[in-house]
Design an enzyme around this catalytic site. Structure first.
Site, PDB file in Angstrom:
ATOM      1  N   LYS A 131     -17.704  40.004  -1.360  1.00  0.00           N
ATOM      2  CA  LYS A 131     -18.131  38.803  -2.070  1.00  0.00           C
ATOM      3  C   LYS A 131     -19.552  38.435  -1.687  1.00  0.00           C
ATOM      4  O   LYS A 131     -19.916  38.491  -0.513  1.00  0.00           O
ATOM      5  CB  LYS A 131     -17.201  37.622  -1.730  1.00  0.00           C
ATOM      6  CG  LYS A 131     -15.855  37.670  -2.431  1.00  0.00           C
ATOM      7  CD  LYS A 131     -15.157  36.322  -2.265  1.00  0.00           C
ATOM      8  CE  LYS A 131     -13.716  36.366  -2.741  1.00  0.00           C
ATOM      9  NZ  LYS A 131     -12.995  35.126  -2.441  1.00  0.00           N
ATOM     10  N   SER A 166     -13.706  25.942  -5.130  1.00  0.00           N
ATOM     11  CA  SER A 166     -15.130  26.100  -4.812  1.00  0.00           C
ATOM     12  C   SER A 166     -15.895  26.544  -6.057  1.00  0.00           C
ATOM     13  O   SER A 166     -17.030  26.119  -6.283  1.00  0.00           O
ATOM     14  CB  SER A 166     -15.313  27.128  -3.695  1.00  0.00           C
ATOM     15  OG  SER A 166     -14.665  26.696  -2.522  1.00  0.00           O
ATOM     16  N   HIS A 221      -9.879  21.363   0.399  1.00  0.00           N
ATOM     17  CA  HIS A 221      -9.780  22.025   1.707  1.00  0.00           C
ATOM     18  C   HIS A 221      -9.651  20.980   2.821  1.00  0.00           C
ATOM     19  O   HIS A 221      -8.822  21.093   3.709  1.00  0.00           O
ATOM     20  CB  HIS A 221     -11.036  22.854   2.007  1.00  0.00           C
ATOM     21  CG  HIS A 221     -11.260  24.049   1.110  1.00  0.00           C
ATOM     22  ND1 HIS A 221     -12.461  24.295   0.488  1.00  0.00           N
ATOM     23  CD2 HIS A 221     -10.458  25.074   0.763  1.00  0.00           C
ATOM     24  CE1 HIS A 221     -12.389  25.418  -0.194  1.00  0.00           C
ATOM     25  NE2 HIS A 221     -11.187  25.921  -0.063  1.00  0.00           N
TER      26      HIS A 221
END
Ligand code: ADP
Length: 163
Positions: A40, A127, A16
C-alpha cells in the site's frame, strides 16, 4: 490482559478512536500499531500516522503506540498481547475480517481475535472516505481528531476554517 489493535490508520478516524477508547477500558494494556504494508502507498508517512495516534490517545491510560511489518501474530507475541482487536462496521467487513482471524488462529492458536462493533455514529467512517471528502474541500471535523483534520487540509492544500 493485553491487546493489540493493528491497522493502516491512514489516517486515524473518530471510528478508530472510539474503538481505542472503549478497548482501553477492557484491557490492562492496549497497543495500537500501524502496519507498514509494502503493497500500500499511504497518504501519510508512518511517522506522521504515529504522531496522529499518539496525540489523539494521549489522554488514555494504558494505550501505547507502535508500528510493525511482517506477521501480526509475531508482533502480538513480541508485545505480550493475547488478543488481536479489530472493528466491524458493516457486513462487508465481516468476510475479510473472519478470513484474517482464522488465518491468524491457524498461525497461533493461543491468540484470540476480538471484534468490537463500530460506534453507531461512526459506522460510515473509513480512512478512504475521509480522504475523499478532504480532497474536495469538504468538512471532516466530525470524522477525525482535530490534528488529523489539520494534516488533511495541509495534504490537500486547503485553507484552515475561519476562527
Ligand atoms: P486495515 O487496512 O488493517 O483494514 P484500517 O485502518 O482501515 O486498517 O482499519 C483498522 C481496523 O479498524 C479494522 O478492523 C477496521 O474494520 C476497523 N475500523 C475502521 N474504521 C472503523 C470505524 N469507523 N468503526 C469501527 N472500526 C473501524
Amino acid at each position: 490482559m493485553r491487546a493489540l489493535y493493528p491497522g493502516s490508520f491512514d489516517p486515524l478516524t473518530l471510528g478508530h478512536l472510539d474503538l481505542i477508547e472503549r478497548a482501553s477500558r477492557l484491557f490492562d494494556g492496549l497497543r495500537v500499531a500501524v502496519l507498514q504494508n509494502p503493497l500500500k502507498q499511504p497518504a501519510f508517512p508512518l511517522e506522521q500516522r504515529l504522531e496522529q495516534i499518539s496525540a489523539a490517545t494521549a489522554h488514555l491510560k494504558g494505550v501505547e503506540v507502535g508500528s510493525f511489518d511482517g506477521l501480526t501474530v509475531d508482533y502480538a507475541r513480541t508485545c505480550g498481547a493475547s488478543v488481536i482487536l479489530r472493528g466491524l462496521r458493516a457486513l462487508s467487513d465481516f468476510e475479510f475480517e473472519l478470513q484474517i482471524a482464522h488465518t491468524n488462529k491457524s498461525l497461533d492458536p493461543d491468540l484470540e481475535t476480538l471484534f468490537l462493533a463500530t460506534g453507531v455514529n461512526h459506522s460510515f467512517l473509513s480512512s478512504s472516505v475521509v480522504k475523499e471528502v478532504a480532497r474536495f474541500g469538504g468538512d471532516v471535523s466530525h470524522m477525525v481528531p482535530e490534528g488529523v483534520a489539520q494534516d488533511l487540509r495541509r495534504l490537500f492544500n486547503r485553507p484552515s476554517p475561519p476562527g
